[in-house]
Enzyme design. Structure first.
Site, short mmCIF file in Angstrom:
data_model
loop_
_atom_site.label_atom_id
_atom_site.label_comp_id
_atom_site.label_asym_id
_atom_site.label_seq_id
_atom_site.Cartn_x
_atom_site.Cartn_y
_atom_site.Cartn_z
N ASP A 316 2.79 5.38 -0.74
CA ASP A 316 1.54 4.68 -1.08
C ASP A 316 1.00 3.76 0.01
O ASP A 316 0.24 2.84 -0.29
CB ASP A 316 1.72 3.86 -2.36
CG ASP A 316 2.13 4.67 -3.56
OD1 ASP A 316 2.05 5.91 -3.49
OD2 ASP A 316 2.53 4.08 -4.59
N HIS A 320 -1.73 0.65 -0.57
CA HIS A 320 -1.39 -0.76 -0.37
C HIS A 320 -2.25 -1.41 0.72
O HIS A 320 -2.83 -2.49 0.51
CB HIS A 320 0.08 -0.89 0.02
CG HIS A 320 1.03 -0.45 -1.04
ND1 HIS A 320 2.37 -0.79 -1.04
CD2 HIS A 320 0.87 0.29 -2.16
CE1 HIS A 320 2.98 -0.27 -2.08
NE2 HIS A 320 2.09 0.41 -2.78
N GLU A 391 -1.38 10.45 -7.02
CA GLU A 391 -1.81 10.06 -8.36
C GLU A 391 -3.24 9.51 -8.32
O GLU A 391 -4.14 10.04 -8.95
CB GLU A 391 -0.84 9.01 -8.90
CG GLU A 391 -1.14 8.53 -10.31
CD GLU A 391 -0.09 7.53 -10.78
OE1 GLU A 391 0.50 7.75 -11.84
OE2 GLU A 391 0.13 6.53 -10.06
N GLU A 395 -8.03 5.43 -5.14
CA GLU A 395 -7.49 4.55 -4.11
C GLU A 395 -7.37 5.29 -2.77
O GLU A 395 -7.40 4.65 -1.71
CB GLU A 395 -6.15 3.98 -4.54
CG GLU A 395 -6.30 2.92 -5.63
CD GLU A 395 -4.97 2.38 -6.13
OE1 GLU A 395 -4.80 1.15 -6.18
OE2 GLU A 395 -4.10 3.21 -6.51
#
Length: 571
Positions: A316, A320, A391, A395
């Site tokens: 991720d 982040h 997922e 983002e």
């Protein structure tokens, strides 16, 4: 690659199948020096095998059982296997492409105005000479949509079903050209509506009525303890808090035209950000020399590999770091002098997740974003039975947007252009593979009713999340954070279907009316609604006795009100 390829050196060629071999026959050679075998398995599927020896030696493949095909020992050469669903026409296409295979791919891209062009140029090995075959590679649906130049003419009738991305098309060419003709070059920090004509898509004016409502809410939110909310043991949640306060300060300063009011909040925000840019947070970042990246020290200190969603193991990173890059872009926009003290640290975050250079000795090229698949992968160094996955598609797009805006405020035109191109590619891939409108042809019909992919792996799509199965989780993780890029990557036609079929309180058959949902996911759903019904969204966030538990930790009521107002929802 178009044909599964293996290179053998002084080995015995053995091919096995758990499906079982029904028949194997020697086919007519397509090129001098290539041996061909036609294979039928017990599931009635047809395969082709091509063997190109280095020294002309016949591999002499023969069935030794219904599970194993074996050749002579000490054989050297190239073996290629391909599934052929198209009979003699498919065999002809494979015949004329056998003997070469890709070894690497060079990516080049350019932008001009609102048009972005990118090229895949494959390097190949195998047969050489004046008559060497062109490379057969399979294109995904989003590739085919954006092919340009000579590439559309290199398509063939040969098609194969992919695991999670619809039907792939065989293309016989050593390079591809792809074009995105609607780059969001006019997208900034303010609410943006991609369905409007250029020149009027970004909002800079709010009505006095809207400003009055927003300022009253902002008074309490700007007074929150920013350092306390951002000094956490998670890069993800710390970044989300910094980003939300940045959007709040921007809304006050620019949309409500209250620079003095915003200045106090901006000062607090810079102090909170400095905790990270000076690497004084609870788990400082460290440079990993093995995989070459900036990682949280959290897992090293706690011994927990899952600390901060696996950041230490590269999970991720684009999620982040996007929040920090976005916050930094707004701070630098409002205070250009701050930029020079923090530019290099933020650039390191960009390099970690989206380094554009193959010659950078400290970071790999494009760690997260997969230019072939057209989106990022979130999986780091962890094992996965179903391969890489992602997922939160929103983002993913948020990172591209944050990078674009950081490029804009720093004057890095190349970075800004890369962000614009990535956003446009993502808009295409998300509507093909993640956000499923009625009639989507890339997923099974019975799956499309879910409307969103949930978690998209390379080998499966699972309508769930890593943290729960509630519908608001599954959909909301593909919405947040709601910012200008959302209008580009979440088509209004899709949002209308998703809202009407699943969340609309006025639809008695909707399985999860938004009015019944509690917690921060409720705010996310209504902020998303602003993209198709900004007035209803405004009325929700402007209501008296508003329950602040409906605002999640990565957003503010101030921004949501400015967002809905900017999209046309305020009186």
């Amino acid at each position: 690659m178009g044909l599964i390829t293996g290179v053998y050196t002084n080995l015995q060629l053995v091919i096995q199948s758990g499906v079982l071999f029904r028949s194997v026959s020697v086919g007519a050679r397509s090129w001098s020096g290539i041996f061909k075998y036609q294979i039928t398995l017990e599931d009635n599927k047809n395969w082709l095998l091509y063997a190109t020896p280095h020294n002309g030696q016949d591999p002499q493949l023969s069935l030794v059982s219904n599970t194993e095909l074996r050749g002579v020992p000490n054989w050297s050469g190239v073996v290629q296997i391909a599934k052929n669903p198209s009979g003699s026409s498919g065999e002809y296409i494979y015949d004329n492409a056998a003997g070469v295979y890709p070894t690497s791919m060079d990516l080049a891209a350019s932008t001009f105005g609102q048009t972005g062009t990118y090229h895949f140029e494959w390097r190949k090995a195998g047969l050489t000479g004046a008559n060497e075959p062109k490379l057969l590679m399979f294109a995904l649906p989003h590739h085919v949509e954006s092919f340009a130049g000579p590439t559309p003419f290199a398509r063939t009738p040969l098609r194969l079903q992919t695991t999670t991305k619809g039907i792939a098309t065989a293309v016989v060419a050593d390079s591809w050209t792809l074009v995105e003709a609607n780059l969001p070059v006019d997208m900034g920090f303010s609410p943006w509506n991609g369905s409007l004509p250029r020149g009027s898509r970004s909002t800079t004016y709010l009505s006095p009525t809207a400003i009055d409502v927003i300022n009253k809410v902002a008074e309490s939110e700007i007074a929150q303890d920013m350092s306390n909310q951002t000094d956490l043991d998670s890069m993800y949640f710390s970044g989300k808090a910094l980003s939300k306060f940045a959007a709040l300060v921007y809304a006050i300063h620019k949309l409500c035209d209250e620079p003095d009011f915003a200045r106090v909040g901006l000062s607090q925000l810079k102090v909170a950000f400095a905790k990270f840019s000076t690497n004084q947070q609870r788990y400082p970042l460290v440079y990993d020399t093995a995989w070459k990246g900036l990682v949280s020290s959290g897992a090293y200190i706690t011994g927990n590999a899952g600390q901060d969603f696996g950041n230490t193991y590269y999970n991720d990173h684009h999620f982040h770091y996007a929040y920090f890059i976005h916050a930094a872009a707004i701070i630098a926009h409002l205070d250009p002098q701050w930029l020079q003290l923090n530019k290099e640290w933020v650039n390191l975050l960009v390099r970690d997740a989206a380094n554009p250079s193959t010659s950078d000795q400290y970071f790999p090229f494009s760690r997260a974003f997969d230019w072939y698949h057209g989106h990022s992968w979130a999986k780091g160094l962890f094992e996965s039975a179903d391969a890489k996955d992602e997922e939160s598609s929103s983002e993913d797009a948020f990172f591209a947007y944050a990078m674009k805006m950081w490029g804009k405020v720093t004057g890095d035109q190349s970075m800004e252009a890369r962000g614009n191109l990535m956003l446009s590619v993502l808009a295409r891939t998300l509507r093909n593979y993640f956000l499923m409108q009625d009639g989507n042809s890339n997923h099974p019909a019975e799956f499309i009713a879910n409307k969103v992919a949930g978690v998209l792996f390379e080998n499966k799509v699972d309508a769930t999340t890593y943290f729960g199965t509630n519908r608001e989780y599954i959909h909301g993780i593909h919405m947040l954070p709601l910012l200008p890029y959302s209008s580009l990557t979440r088509p209004s036609s899709f949002i209308t279907q998703e809202w009407t079929q699943i969340f609309d309180p006025s639809n008695p058959s909707a399985p999860n009316p938004a009015s019944t949902i509690q917690g921060g996911w409720k705010g996310i759903l209504y902020a998303n609604l602003a993209l198709i019904d900004p007035r209803q969204s405004w009325d929700f966030f402007a209501q008296e006795n508003f329950n602040m538990s409906w605002i999640d930790g990565g957003a503010s009521r101030t921004w949501y009100l400015a967002w809905a107002a900017g999209l046309g929802g305020a009186p």
